[in-house]
Design a protein around this motif. Structure first.
Motif, short mmCIF file in Angstrom:
data_model
loop_
_atom_site.label_atom_id
_atom_site.label_comp_id
_atom_site.label_asym_id
_atom_site.label_seq_id
_atom_site.Cartn_x
_atom_site.Cartn_y
_atom_site.Cartn_z
N MET A 1 -61.87 38.49 -36.66
CA MET A 1 -63.09 37.71 -36.49
C MET A 1 -63.43 36.98 -37.79
O MET A 1 -63.48 37.59 -38.84
N PRO A 2 -63.66 35.68 -37.73
CA PRO A 2 -64.09 34.97 -38.95
C PRO A 2 -65.43 35.51 -39.43
O PRO A 2 -66.36 35.65 -38.65
N GLU B 1 -64.64 33.04 -44.43
CA GLU B 1 -63.81 32.11 -43.64
C GLU B 1 -64.67 30.99 -43.05
O GLU B 1 -64.25 29.83 -43.02
N VAL B 2 -65.87 31.34 -42.58
CA VAL B 2 -66.74 30.31 -42.01
C VAL B 2 -67.20 29.36 -43.11
O VAL B 2 -67.32 28.15 -42.88
N GLU B 3 -67.43 29.86 -44.31
CA GLU B 3 -67.78 28.98 -45.42
C GLU B 3 -66.63 28.04 -45.76
O GLU B 3 -66.84 26.86 -46.07
N ALA B 4 -65.39 28.55 -45.71
CA ALA B 4 -64.23 27.69 -45.95
C ALA B 4 -64.09 26.64 -44.84
O ALA B 4 -63.77 25.48 -45.13
N LEU B 5 -64.32 27.04 -43.61
CA LEU B 5 -64.31 26.07 -42.50
C LEU B 5 -65.38 25.00 -42.72
O LEU B 5 -65.14 23.81 -42.51
N LEU C 1 -78.71 15.70 -33.41
CA LEU C 1 -78.42 16.92 -32.68
C LEU C 1 -77.47 17.79 -33.49
O LEU C 1 -76.73 17.28 -34.34
N TYR C 2 -77.47 19.07 -33.20
CA TYR C 2 -76.56 20.02 -33.84
C TYR C 2 -75.59 20.58 -32.80
O TYR C 2 -76.01 20.98 -31.70
N LEU C 3 -74.33 20.62 -33.16
CA LEU C 3 -73.33 21.37 -32.41
C LEU C 3 -73.12 22.67 -33.19
O LEU C 3 -72.57 22.66 -34.28
N VAL C 4 -73.60 23.78 -32.63
CA VAL C 4 -73.55 25.07 -33.31
C VAL C 4 -72.53 25.95 -32.59
O VAL C 4 -72.54 26.04 -31.35
N MET C 5 -71.66 26.61 -33.35
CA MET C 5 -70.61 27.43 -32.78
C MET C 5 -70.61 28.83 -33.39
O MET C 5 -70.85 28.98 -34.58
N HIS C 6 -70.34 29.81 -32.55
CA HIS C 6 -70.02 31.15 -33.03
C HIS C 6 -68.62 31.45 -32.54
O HIS C 6 -68.36 31.48 -31.33
N LEU C 7 -67.69 31.67 -33.47
CA LEU C 7 -66.28 31.79 -33.12
C LEU C 7 -65.90 33.15 -32.58
O LEU C 7 -64.76 33.34 -32.13
N ALA C 8 -66.84 34.10 -32.63
CA ALA C 8 -66.60 35.44 -32.08
C ALA C 8 -65.33 36.05 -32.66
O ALA C 8 -64.98 35.80 -33.81
N ARG C 9 -64.62 36.84 -31.88
CA ARG C 9 -63.48 37.59 -32.41
C ARG C 9 -62.23 36.74 -32.53
O ARG C 9 -61.47 36.88 -33.48
N ALA C 10 -61.99 35.85 -31.58
CA ALA C 10 -60.70 35.15 -31.53
C ALA C 10 -60.83 33.64 -31.53
O ALA C 10 -59.86 32.94 -31.22
N ALA D 1 -64.59 43.70 -41.22
CA ALA D 1 -63.61 43.72 -42.30
C ALA D 1 -64.27 43.78 -43.67
O ALA D 1 -63.94 44.64 -44.51
N TYR D 2 -65.21 42.88 -43.93
CA TYR D 2 -65.79 42.83 -45.27
C TYR D 2 -66.76 43.99 -45.54
O TYR D 2 -66.98 44.35 -46.69
#
Length: 294
Positions: A1-2, A6-10, A72-81, A185-186
């Motif tokens: 899961m990110p 990882e999300v900051e790098a994205l 507008l905002y496109l907001v995403m939660h990448l979940a586990r995969a 993980a962290y």
């Protein structure tokens, strides 16, 4: 899961590639991933991406000019995969819904053919995509606690958050309403660096332990962000795995003391730890059967 690094790098990668560019088309391929319907994803078309933001483990793109001046905002939660992929040459034909990993495609007007694919592997579909006028309209974002890398997050802030917490410190660190961005993980990595049992009750931490935990939260996450900075998106997952010292390394020697890293398995996750570094040499029992072995 990110997680946060990882999300900051994205976020950094997408900001470099998307800001200032116009959204030409948005294709919702996996309708199950869409958690909002008004405004629809098509309302983003014609807007100019003027910001890419991170809220804990959520990623947000702001399109100025989409649906009026407010944007507008496109907001995403990448979940586990879930993951985000950059494409220099997208197919000309619109994607078709199917059994593949593609969940959403965002095509840019310029350069022609460039864009972003949002994907999700596996059969458990937990990816979530929202189109909102304010990120706070997303329930998960509205519930977020402070960001542990924010300038205003202090040792005193952490002590206040932990005071009265009768839960195990592992669970508290993973609770997004307490701290935003830390996952399974962290939290393992942070507790190993802090030489702290994941089963220790958060409210029982001494002042010295709170200070040590605060220090390693910042260094562990900060170093992970720096390792990931500037990497191509395809390399971020491998970088996360290679940088972990205990999580996912069951049976390997601890890099600090050489003891064997152990694991406690749960129904949908597992924690990894070093007995010598974290529990006084005592192995942790599976919480489904018993508590810490005395």
């Amino acid at each position: 899961m990110p997680e946060l690094p990882e999300v900051e790098a994205l976020r950094g990668f997408l900001a470099e590639h998307l800001v200032g560019r116009v959204v030409e088309r948005v294709y919702p391929v996996a309708v199950s991933a869409l958690k909002t319907y008004d405004p629809g994803v098509w309302a983003l078309e014609g807007g100019t991406v003027d910001a890419v933001e991170r809220y804990g483990k959520f990623l947000g793109l702001r399109a100025e000019g989409a649906e009026g001046a407010g944007g507008l905002y496109l907001v995403m939660h990448l979940a586990r995969a879930g993951w985000v992929r950059w494409n220099e040459k997208l197919p000309d034909a619109p994607p078709r819904p199917g059994k593949g990993p593609l969940a959403l495609r965002l095509r840019l007007a310029e350069p022609p053919g460039t864009g972003v694919d949002v994907t999700e592997a596996g059969t458990q579909k937990r990816l979530a995509v929202y189109v909102v006028r304010d990120p706070a309209e997303v329930p998960g974002v509205a519930r977020l606690g402070p960001d542990p890398l924010a300038d205003g997050f202090t040792r005193e802030s952490l002590a206040e958050l932990l005071a009265g917490e009768r839960r195990q410190v592992k669970g508290v660190l993973r609770d997004q309403s307490v701290l935003a961005g830390i996952g399974n993980a962290y939290s393992d990595e942070i507790l190993h660096a802090a030489r702290m049992s994941p089963y220790k009750l958060a409210a029982r931490l001494s002042d010295e332990e709170v200070a040590r935990l605060y220090e390693v939260i910042g260094t562990t996450l900060g170093e992970a962000v720096e390792r990931s900075r500037g990497l191509p998106l395809r390399d971020l997952k491998a970088e996360k795995k290679s940088g972990l010292r205990v999580h996912g390394r069951k049976g390997e020697p601890c890099p600090v003391c050489g003891d064997t890293i152990r694991e406690v398995s749960f129904s949908d996750s597992a924690l990894d730890y070093c007995p010598t570094c974290q529990t006084g040499g005592k192995p942790l029992a599976d919480r489904r059967m018993s508590r810490l072995l005395k």
